[in-house]
Design a protein around this motif. Structure first.
Motif, PDB file in Angstrom:
ATOM      1  N   HIS A  77       0.853  -1.188   0.000  1.00 50.66           N
ATOM      2  CA  HIS A  77       0.000   0.000   0.000  1.00 50.66           C
ATOM      3  C   HIS A  77       0.893   1.243   0.000  1.00 50.66           C
ATOM      4  O   HIS A  77       1.854   1.319   0.768  1.00 50.66           O
ATOM      5  CB  HIS A  77      -0.909   0.004   1.230  1.00 50.66           C
ATOM      6  CG  HIS A  77      -2.015   1.007   1.157  1.00 50.66           C
ATOM      7  ND1 HIS A  77      -1.793   2.366   1.243  1.00 50.66           N
ATOM      8  CD2 HIS A  77      -3.363   0.863   0.992  1.00 50.66           C
ATOM      9  CE1 HIS A  77      -2.943   3.009   1.135  1.00 50.66           C
ATOM     10  NE2 HIS A  77      -3.912   2.118   0.973  1.00 50.66           N
ATOM     11  N   ASP A  87       0.684   4.097   1.262  1.00 50.14           N
ATOM     12  CA  ASP A  87       0.741   4.883   2.495  1.00 50.14           C
ATOM     13  C   ASP A  87       1.283   4.089   3.686  1.00 50.14           C
ATOM     14  O   ASP A  87       1.281   4.582   4.809  1.00 50.14           O
ATOM     15  CB  ASP A  87      -0.657   5.407   2.844  1.00 50.14           C
ATOM     16  CG  ASP A  87      -1.147   6.440   1.841  1.00 50.14           C
ATOM     17  OD1 ASP A  87      -0.293   7.178   1.307  1.00 50.14           O
ATOM     18  OD2 ASP A  87      -2.358   6.497   1.581  1.00 50.14           O
ATOM     19  N   SER A 146       1.096   8.750   6.572  1.00 46.91           N
ATOM     20  CA  SER A 146      -0.287   9.059   6.944  1.00 46.91           C
ATOM     21  C   SER A 146      -0.734   8.109   8.039  1.00 46.91           C
ATOM     22  O   SER A 146      -0.682   6.898   7.879  1.00 46.91           O
ATOM     23  CB  SER A 146      -1.214   8.914   5.729  1.00 46.91           C
ATOM     24  OG  SER A 146      -2.569   9.028   6.128  1.00 46.91           O
ATOM     25  N   LEU A 183      -5.180   6.641   7.708  1.00 43.88           N
ATOM     26  CA  LEU A 183      -5.738   5.665   6.775  1.00 43.88           C
ATOM     27  C   LEU A 183      -6.743   4.782   7.520  1.00 43.88           C
ATOM     28  O   LEU A 183      -6.384   4.096   8.476  1.00 43.88           O
ATOM     29  CB  LEU A 183      -4.611   4.818   6.194  1.00 43.88           C
ATOM     30  CG  LEU A 183      -4.946   3.894   5.015  1.00 43.88           C
ATOM     31  CD1 LEU A 183      -5.379   4.711   3.803  1.00 43.88           C
ATOM     32  CD2 LEU A 183      -3.730   3.038   4.687  1.00 43.88           C
TER      33      LEU A 183
END
Length: 533
Positions: A451, A453, A479, A482
């Protein structure tokens, strides 16, 4: 300098094409004769030639003799990367004293257990490191363990009842060299929890390890190796590490910081050619190159080891540093695997290499001890000329750690390709038993880090009243907002079976570590339980 005339007990020994003629402490004198005027060690503004290193080791061994240390004694060494660490280790080996190599991060609980087991007569440490006062730790150890009759500290303003390492200087009275098959040093096991076990390594098997490893890493007289991970780690001491580089006339630069703003200028200043990193540190270094602009063009080889690494990170390292990457997989108990310097790209990216000795004997077995089919995943068992057959004074652990045929149970889940290259899939204890379904943590971790992030992921099993064990994913990334639902949907769309998708997610800023620098999964499990509550 030590007289190397061979006594009957030190007759030559050949392991897989490498002939050993002297124990490790005596090998230094051979190196000094070959490369006497060459710089061997650099630490800060200090440096030492091979000849000066040999003389210093002799004088330190002499002072230790005068202090009552003798062949067969054990000493505990807990020192940061420094000239003092190297000279203390080599002086002990020259004297026939057995060093126990402790990590600088270890504290009273671990050290007390090690001392109780091995009964060392002396403790060597830095006076202080990063604000921690080792003299306070030394007093606690000495009060609890009367066997520690000698405390030696490296630094200034040493208490009067302790010895100052730099002041130890006396003529060495040569002793009968230990046999090549005699115990040389005790390393610490790299378990993720509990007190580390002691790993007995002989002069022969350990010398073979660093000599063959130096071949695997292309070490030569112009090699300049930067040691930033703790020198007590087998990876940094002998793969090829400090001893492997010195054995080939190369130079070792010693440092105790890994921050990019300190280390990258050091690489440029010292024209470092070889360096070894663990995956989390490698990731930080890659990120740092977006703002750190030191000239790193001297680098010839970047080794990655200590934990499983994702192929995407290896490829990114190749692109960012523009140097040869070598994956290293092994254990202080013995077996070391390397990707070769001329391996195909897919091997370097996706595997941890193959055993460095043709005499390494490995098996990959299922839970019942039966060999798995080629390409299938199972536990790696190994035995060979440099792999131990028992832990030191650990009868209970030995019964569980070695088979009746003498194979060491690594606890690692691996698969092997047709060319013999090994890919580490995870640990047996990192399997999750969720409602009867077995889930490999490494498989889920790899899927999560795809992924964009999510930079890093660690998956652990936490006790669950309904499932037996539930799957908990700890995540790091830019981040932290999420949603869990978005992660689950990402995994589902990428083909992950529903039962493998984690039940719990938590974002984390740093990974907890054990005293020997391994990821502490036990603390993550406790954190998962706490957050669930």
């Amino acid at each position: 300098m030590l007289d190397l005339d061979l006594a009957p007990s030190t007759k030559p020994l050949t392991i897989d094409g490498i002939t050993l003629t002297a124990p490790i402490g005596g090998m230094l004198s051979e190196w000094a004769r070959k490369w006497g005027s060459r710089i061997a060690l650099v630490h800060g503004d200090d440096s030492m030639t091979f000849a000066a290193l040999d003389r210093r080791v002799d004088r330190l061994a002499g002072a230790l003799q005068n202090s009552g240390l003798k062949e067969g004694d054990r000493i505990l060494i807990q020192m940061p990367n420094s000239i003092g660490l190297v000279t203390t280790l080599l002086a002990a080996l020259r004297l026939g004293v057995t060093p126990i190599m402790a990590m600088p991060a270890q504290r009273l609980h671990d050290l007390s257990a090690l001392v109780a087991n091995a009964q060392p007569v002396a403790y060597f440490a830095a006076r202080e490191l990063h604000g921690f006062q080792y003299e306070v730790l030394a007093r606690s150890l000495q009060q609890a363990h009367p066997c520690l009759r000698l405390i030696v500290l490296d630094g200034t303003d040493v208490p009067e009842d302790y010895l100052q390492l730099s002041a130890l200087d006396a003529p060495f009275h040569p002793v009968q060299p230990p046999a090549l098959t005699d115990l040389a040093l005790l390393l610490l096991s790299g378990g993720t929890t509990g007190t580390p076990k002691l790993i007995p390594r002989t002069h022969a098997d350990y010398a073979f390890t660093f000599l063959r490893s130096a071949e695997m890493a292309g070490v030569d007289e112009i090699t300049i190796y930067l040691a930033i991970l703790p020198g007590a780690h087998n990876f940094i001491l002998s793969s090829p590490g400090i001893l492997g580089v010195l054995s080939h006339g190369g130079r070792v630069v010693l440092a105790n910081a890994a921050s990019c703003d300190e280390i990258m200028p050091l690489i440029a200043r010292e024209s470092v050619t070889h360096i070894a990193l663990v995956p989390p540190l490698l990731r930080l270094w890659i990120e740092a190159r977006t703002w750190e602009s030191s000239d790193l063009s001297s680098l010839r080889l970047l080794q990655i080891g200590g934990a499983r690494v994702d192929a995407a990170l290896v490829k990114q390292a190749q692109e960012v540093f523009g140097t040869t990457i070598q994956q290293v997989y092994g254990m202080a108990e013995g077996l070391i695997c390397y990707t070769r310097l001329n391996d195909a790209q897919h091997v370097i990216l996706n595997t941890q290499g193959r055993p460095m000795s043709q005499e390494d004997d490995i098996m990959i077995v299922d839970m019942d001890g039966h060999e798995v089919a080629p390409g299938e995943t199972g536990e790696l068992l190994t035995r060979g000329p440099y792999t131990i057959s028992n832990y030191y004074k650990a009868a209970a652990q030995n019964a569980a750690s070695f088979t009746a045929e003498g194979y060491y149970r690594t606890g690692d889940l691996v698969c092997q390709d047709a060319d013999g290259n090994i890919t580490v899939m995870g640990r047996i204890k990192e399997q999750i038993n969720r409602a009867g379904e077995k889930i490999a943590a490494a498989e889920v971790e790899a899927a999560l880090t795809r992924h964009p992030d999510i930079e890093e992921a660690v998956v652990v099993a936490a006790p669950d009243p309904h499932l037996g064990e539930r799957t908990c994913a700890f995540l790091k990334g830019p981040s932290r907002t999420l949603p869990d639902l978005a992660i689950r949907e990402f995994l589902r769309k990428n083909g992950m079976e529903a039962y493998k998708i984690p039940d719990q997610y938590a974002w984390i800023t740093h990974w907890p570590q054990t005293a020997v620098g391994k990821l502490d999964r036990k603390k993550l499990v406790a954190l998962a339980q706490k957050r669930d509550g």
